[in-house]
Design a protein around this motif. Structure first.
Motif, PDB file in Angstrom:
ATOM      1  N   ARG A 121       0.824  -1.215   0.000  1.00  0.00           N
ATOM      2  CA  ARG A 121       0.000   0.000   0.000  1.00  0.00           C
ATOM      3  C   ARG A 121       0.854   1.261   0.000  1.00  0.00           C
ATOM      4  N   ALA A 122       2.084   1.143   0.469  1.00  0.00           N
ATOM      5  CA  ALA A 122       3.008   2.287   0.443  1.00  0.00           C
ATOM      6  C   ALA A 122       3.765   2.373  -0.875  1.00  0.00           C
ATOM      7  N   VAL A 123       4.029   1.234  -1.484  1.00  0.00           N
ATOM      8  CA  VAL A 123       4.845   1.185  -2.696  1.00  0.00           C
ATOM      9  C   VAL A 123       4.010   1.405  -3.957  1.00  0.00           C
ATOM     10  N   TYR A 124       2.829   0.833  -4.011  1.00  0.00           N
ATOM     11  CA  TYR A 124       1.988   0.921  -5.203  1.00  0.00           C
ATOM     12  C   TYR A 124       1.404   2.324  -5.352  1.00  0.00           C
ATOM     13  N   PRO A 125       1.063   2.690  -6.579  1.00  0.00           N
ATOM     14  CA  PRO A 125       0.387   3.984  -6.786  1.00  0.00           C
ATOM     15  C   PRO A 125      -0.919   4.030  -5.998  1.00  0.00           C
ATOM     16  N   SER A 126      -1.347   5.214  -5.629  1.00  0.00           N
ATOM     17  CA  SER A 126      -2.555   5.349  -4.812  1.00  0.00           C
ATOM     18  C   SER A 126      -3.807   4.849  -5.528  1.00  0.00           C
ATOM     19  N   ALA A 127      -3.775   4.744  -6.842  1.00  0.00           N
ATOM     20  CA  ALA A 127      -4.924   4.245  -7.600  1.00  0.00           C
ATOM     21  C   ALA A 127      -5.131   2.744  -7.429  1.00  0.00           C
ATOM     22  N   VAL A 128      -4.126   2.065  -6.880  1.00  0.00           N
ATOM     23  CA  VAL A 128      -4.206   0.615  -6.710  1.00  0.00           C
ATOM     24  C   VAL A 128      -4.785   0.306  -5.335  1.00  0.00           C
ATOM     25  N   SER A 129      -5.817  -0.501  -5.320  1.00  0.00           N
ATOM     26  CA  SER A 129      -6.408  -0.963  -4.072  1.00  0.00           C
ATOM     27  C   SER A 129      -5.817  -2.344  -3.764  1.00  0.00           C
ATOM     28  N   VAL A 130      -5.062  -2.433  -2.696  1.00  0.00           N
ATOM     29  CA  VAL A 130      -4.370  -3.673  -2.362  1.00  0.00           C
ATOM     30  C   VAL A 130      -5.160  -4.453  -1.321  1.00  0.00           C
ATOM     31  N   GLU A 131      -5.473  -5.674  -1.641  1.00  0.00           N
ATOM     32  CA  GLU A 131      -6.173  -6.564  -0.726  1.00  0.00           C
ATOM     33  C   GLU A 131      -5.219  -7.657  -0.264  1.00  0.00           C
ATOM     34  N   LYS A 132      -5.431  -8.134   0.948  1.00  0.00           N
ATOM     35  CA  LYS A 132      -4.593  -9.218   1.476  1.00  0.00           C
ATOM     36  C   LYS A 132      -4.663 -10.448   0.584  1.00  0.00           C
ATOM     37  N   SER A 133      -5.829 -10.720   0.043  1.00  0.00           N
ATOM     38  CA  SER A 133      -5.991 -11.901  -0.807  1.00  0.00           C
ATOM     39  C   SER A 133      -5.126 -11.798  -2.059  1.00  0.00           C
ATOM     40  N   PHE A 134      -4.926 -10.572  -2.574  1.00  0.00           N
ATOM     41  CA  PHE A 134      -4.060 -10.362  -3.728  1.00  0.00           C
ATOM     42  C   PHE A 134      -2.623 -10.740  -3.385  1.00  0.00           C
ATOM     43  N   ILE A 135      -2.133 -10.262  -2.262  1.00  0.00           N
ATOM     44  CA  ILE A 135      -0.765 -10.568  -1.834  1.00  0.00           C
ATOM     45  C   ILE A 135      -0.615 -12.064  -1.574  1.00  0.00           C
ATOM     46  N   GLU A 136      -1.579 -12.619  -0.883  1.00  0.00           N
ATOM     47  CA  GLU A 136      -1.512 -14.041  -0.550  1.00  0.00           C
ATOM     48  C   GLU A 136      -1.489 -14.910  -1.804  1.00  0.00           C
ATOM     49  N   SER A 137      -2.357 -14.628  -2.748  1.00  0.00           N
ATOM     50  CA  SER A 137      -2.438 -15.478  -3.940  1.00  0.00           C
ATOM     51  C   SER A 137      -1.350 -15.180  -4.958  1.00  0.00           C
ATOM     52  N   ARG A 138      -1.060 -13.899  -5.201  1.00  0.00           N
ATOM     53  CA  ARG A 138      -0.107 -13.550  -6.260  1.00  0.00           C
ATOM     54  C   ARG A 138       1.348 -13.645  -5.825  1.00  0.00           C
ATOM     55  N   VAL A 139       1.633 -13.389  -4.565  1.00  0.00           N
ATOM     56  CA  VAL A 139       3.024 -13.472  -4.100  1.00  0.00           C
ATOM     57  C   VAL A 139       3.319 -14.870  -3.571  1.00  0.00           C
ATOM     58  N   PHE A 140       2.558 -15.279  -2.564  1.00  0.00           N
ATOM     59  CA  PHE A 140       2.864 -16.547  -1.909  1.00  0.00           C
ATOM     60  C   PHE A 140       2.146 -17.740  -2.531  1.00  0.00           C
ATOM     61  N   GLY A 141       1.165 -17.486  -3.392  1.00  0.00           N
ATOM     62  CA  GLY A 141       0.439 -18.570  -4.032  1.00  0.00           C
ATOM     63  C   GLY A 141       1.072 -19.038  -5.325  1.00  0.00           C
ATOM     64  N   ARG A 142       2.097 -18.355  -5.765  1.00  0.00           N
ATOM     65  CA  ARG A 142       2.762 -18.737  -7.011  1.00  0.00           C
ATOM     66  C   ARG A 142       3.838 -19.781  -6.741  1.00  0.00           C
ATOM     67  N   ILE A 143       4.374 -20.319  -7.796  1.00  0.00           N
ATOM     68  CA  ILE A 143       5.484 -21.264  -7.674  1.00  0.00           C
ATOM     69  C   ILE A 143       6.711 -20.471  -7.240  1.00  0.00           C
ATOM     70  N   LEU A 160       6.818  -7.342  -5.140  1.00  0.00           N
ATOM     71  CA  LEU A 160       5.608  -6.525  -5.199  1.00  0.00           C
ATOM     72  C   LEU A 160       5.408  -5.928  -6.594  1.00  0.00           C
ATOM     73  N   LEU A 161       6.470  -5.431  -7.185  1.00  0.00           N
ATOM     74  CA  LEU A 161       6.361  -4.857  -8.531  1.00  0.00           C
ATOM     75  C   LEU A 161       6.057  -5.936  -9.564  1.00  0.00           C
ATOM     76  N   TYR A 162       6.672  -7.093  -9.426  1.00  0.00           N
ATOM     77  CA  TYR A 162       6.426  -8.199 -10.356  1.00  0.00           C
ATOM     78  C   TYR A 162       4.951  -8.600 -10.351  1.00  0.00           C
ATOM     79  N   VAL A 163       4.387  -8.807  -9.157  1.00  0.00           N
ATOM     80  CA  VAL A 163       2.992  -9.253  -9.108  1.00  0.00           C
ATOM     81  C   VAL A 163       2.036  -8.151  -9.569  1.00  0.00           C
ATOM     82  N   LEU A 164       2.406  -6.905  -9.361  1.00  0.00           N
ATOM     83  CA  LEU A 164       1.553  -5.823  -9.843  1.00  0.00           C
ATOM     84  C   LEU A 164       1.546  -5.798 -11.370  1.00  0.00           C
TER      85      LEU A 164
END
Length: 159
Positions: free
Chosen positions: A30-52, A121-125
Motif C-alpha cells: 500500500r506504500a509502494v503501489y500507486p494510490s490508484a491501486v487498491s491492495v487486498e490481502k488476498s491479492f498478496i496471498e495469492s499472487r506473491v505466496f500462491g505462485r510457484i 511486489l512490482l512483479y505481481v503488480l
C-alpha cells in the motif's frame, strides 16, 4: 519482534507465509503501489505466496526481509509497519536505503529488501491482469496480444 518470531514458528513448510507476513507485505504494498491501486490481502496471498517459488529459498529470503522491515520500523519509527500510515511506511523504506540500492539477493539488508520484497511486489503488480489499466499498456512489447490480436487483420491495426 515477538509477533514475527511466533508467526515464523507456527508456519508450515507447505505454507511459506503466516498471516503476519501477509499483513506486513500488504501494508508495504500500500506504500509502494500507486494510490490508484487498491491492495487486498488476498491479492498478496495469492499472487506473491500462491505462485510457484521462483528459486529454492526465495520465499525464505522474502520472509526474512519482511521481518527485517518490520523490526526496523519498530526500532526507528516506534511502531509496527502495519500501524504506520502509507507515507510513513515509504519513509521507513527510504530510511533503510531501499530506494537507492541495487537489488541483490545476498547483499546488505537494504539490497535484499529491494531484491525480495520490492521486486516481488512490482512483479505481481505488473503481471496482474489489472496492471494494463494502471500503466496504459495493453500489450507490452514482445507480448503477442492475446486472442483478439489474432482475430484482426493487419490492416485494421494500421487505421
Amino acid at each position: 519482534m515477538t509477533s514475527s518470531s511466533s508467526a515464523t514458528a507456527t508456519q508450515s513448510s507447505a505454507d511459506p507465509a503466516s498471516q503476519y507476513h501477509i499483513d506486513v507485505m500488504t501494508a508495504i504494498a500500500r506504500a509502494v503501489y500507486p494510490s490508484a491501486v487498491s491492495v487486498e490481502k488476498s491479492f498478496i496471498e495469492s499472487r506473491v505466496f500462491g505462485r510457484i517459488e521462483p528459486k529454492p529459498g526465495h520465499f525464505e529470503g522474502l520472509i526474512t526481509t519482511i521481518e527485517a522491515v518490520d523490526s526496523y520500523a519498530q526500532a526507528r519509527f516506534g511502531g509496527e509497519i502495519t500501524e504506520l500510515p502509507p507515507g510513513r511506511r515509504r519513509q521507513v523504506l527510504q530510511s533503510m536505503g531501499v530506494t537507492t540500492v541495487h537489488p541483490t539477493a545476498d547483499g546488505t539488508t537494504a539490497e535484499r529488501v529491494r531484491f525480495y520484497l520490492i521486486n516481488d511486489l512490482l512483479y505481481v503488480l505488473f503481471t496482474s491482469p489489472k496492471s494494463s489499466e494502471l500503466t496504459g499498456i495493453d500489450n507490452p512489447p514482445g507480448h503477442p496480444g492475446g486472442r483478439e490480436a489474432y482475430q484482426r487483420s493487419p490492416r485494421e491495426d494500421e487505421q
